[in-house]
Design a protein around this motif. Sequence first.
Motif, PDB file in Angstrom:
ATOM      1  N   UNK A  33       0.826  -1.204   0.000  1.00 51.78           N
ATOM      2  CA  UNK A  33       0.000   0.000   0.000  1.00 51.78           C
ATOM      3  C   UNK A  33       0.860   1.253   0.000  1.00 51.78           C
ATOM      4  N   UNK A  34       1.986   1.202   0.720  1.00 52.26           N
ATOM      5  CA  UNK A  34       2.889   2.363   0.769  1.00 52.26           C
ATOM      6  C   UNK A  34       3.485   2.647  -0.613  1.00 52.26           C
ATOM      7  N   UNK A  35       3.924   1.591  -1.314  1.00 53.20           N
ATOM      8  CA  UNK A  35       4.525   1.778  -2.639  1.00 53.20           C
ATOM      9  C   UNK A  35       3.492   2.291  -3.647  1.00 53.20           C
ATOM     10  N   UNK A  36       2.249   1.798  -3.538  1.00 53.21           N
ATOM     11  CA  UNK A  36       1.196   2.303  -4.417  1.00 53.21           C
ATOM     12  C   UNK A  36       0.972   3.782  -4.173  1.00 53.21           C
ATOM     13  N   UNK A  37       0.993   4.180  -2.893  1.00 54.54           N
ATOM     14  CA  UNK A  37       0.791   5.590  -2.561  1.00 54.54           C
ATOM     15  C   UNK A  37       1.943   6.452  -3.080  1.00 54.54           C
ATOM     16  N   UNK A  40       3.972   7.951  -7.861  1.00 56.16           N
ATOM     17  CA  UNK A  40       4.533   9.086  -8.604  1.00 56.16           C
ATOM     18  C   UNK A  40       6.009   9.266  -8.275  1.00 56.16           C
ATOM     19  N   UNK A  41       6.350   9.163  -6.990  1.00 56.25           N
ATOM     20  CA  UNK A  41       7.750   9.301  -6.573  1.00 56.25           C
ATOM     21  C   UNK A  41       8.618   8.208  -7.188  1.00 56.25           C
ATOM     22  N   UNK A  42       8.115   6.984  -7.192  1.00 58.88           N
ATOM     23  CA  UNK A  42       8.862   5.872  -7.768  1.00 58.88           C
ATOM     24  C   UNK A  42       9.027   6.048  -9.281  1.00 58.88           C
ATOM     25  N   UNK A  43       7.993   6.590  -9.917  1.00 56.13           N
ATOM     26  CA  UNK A  43       8.096   6.834 -11.354  1.00 56.13           C
ATOM     27  C   UNK A  43       9.164   7.862 -11.676  1.00 56.13           C
ATOM     28  N   UNK A  44       9.215   8.941 -10.885  1.00 52.99           N
ATOM     29  CA  UNK A  44      10.249   9.968 -11.086  1.00 52.99           C
ATOM     30  C   UNK A  44      11.634   9.391 -10.816  1.00 52.99           C
ATOM     31  N   UNK A  45      11.752   8.541  -9.769  1.00 56.19           N
ATOM     32  CA  UNK A  45      13.031   7.924  -9.448  1.00 56.19           C
ATOM     33  C   UNK A  45      13.504   7.029 -10.599  1.00 56.19           C
ATOM     34  N   UNK A  75      20.044   2.423  -4.232  1.00 60.26           N
ATOM     35  CA  UNK A  75      20.194   1.959  -2.851  1.00 60.26           C
ATOM     36  C   UNK A  75      19.860   3.080  -1.864  1.00 60.26           C
ATOM     37  N   UNK A  76      20.345   4.279  -2.113  1.00 61.03           N
ATOM     38  CA  UNK A  76      20.064   5.418  -1.219  1.00 61.03           C
ATOM     39  C   UNK A  76      18.566   5.734  -1.204  1.00 61.03           C
ATOM     40  N   UNK A  77      17.958   5.717  -2.387  1.00 63.34           N
ATOM     41  CA  UNK A  77      16.522   6.004  -2.460  1.00 63.34           C
ATOM     42  C   UNK A  77      15.712   4.930  -1.759  1.00 63.34           C
TER      43      UNK A  77
END
Length: 375
Positions: A33-37, A40-45, A75-77
């Motif tokens: 659920x956290x990753x789904x939320x 957008x951040x993961x897409x930019x990363x 790894x840092x992200x």
Amino acid sequence: MSDAQDARGARLPWRRADEDDLASGPDRFGPGAYLVDRAATLGILAFCLLGTACMLLPLGVSVQGTLLVVGFIALCAGTALTLDYRRRARFYREAADLVRELRSAGHFPALIAEPPFLEGRIAYQVAGGIAQLANAETGDAQASAQNYREYVELWIHETKTPIAAAKLMLASMHGAQAAKLSRELERIESQVEQALYYARSTSLSNDYAIREVCLAAAVREACKKNARFLIERSVAPDIDIPEARRVLADEPWLVFILGQVVVNAAKYGASTIAFTARVEEEGTPHERTVLEVRDDGRGIPAADVPRVFERGFTGANGRDQGSATGMGLYLVALMCERMGLGVGLASEEGTGTRVLLSFPHDRRRAMTPPPPVRR
């Protein structure tokens, strides 16, 4: 006999409207659920990592070097996201567990620590404001309810004066019309008394005193108060209770409870009402006296038995009578609950009805839910 209906069991357990949402379904505070939320951040990363690789390779950086740089950034992200998830999940799970157990919204801010992240602190401050508002609204509601209760009690006491005056005037009147008027006046007095006990039973304060009461005397007093009604209906009470039998209860409340049971039995076709008492679970912490009130009336339909203690429920028999309010047995259950007594009912159409009242012997257990009475 159908299974006895326990008044305590007739009430739904306390439950919040949103508890099912908090307790059911997938873990809304889990990593997925956290990753789904954070989609957008993961897409930019991902776009950043891809762009970095595309820039390093034309600049002459080897594939191994490019993968090393991209991996280090990833790894840092990932570490930052993991730490952020853990502190958020800890707070939200604690809040969810607290909501499931909380009985008052005003207690929420005092029972949970302020979280270390910005959104949590904002949520915490909002919850604190809502708690203050809830406390203010609760205080206003309690004050309003208290004022209304005091008004009802004052009105009831004022109403008793004209009733008493009417009774004095009726004493000098004779004939069939006077008898009918006297019966109607008694019905009015009974309803006024019922309203008074309802107002008292819903009060936040304990408007009663638990003491040792002679059970046989309380039964006799209840029959005496309703003697005219019993005589008119040709109902004979049969009291088989030892004079030495004493129970823990408030005597006026107990007499009122028994009166409601007696009137119900007489109203629905009983010719005899038998009162017996027995001791159950003797020598154990659950030792109690059980008063059984058995009548030979028309009985209650099986479909109605589970609802007899609900407020305003009249059932098939009540609808046939046309004058039932559905408050009598509700008040019986409510007042028994206030005094820590158990109450149950078993009935079968055409055979009769049994009402069972259980009185704990241990005064310390008098205000706790007693075990169900034996059928």
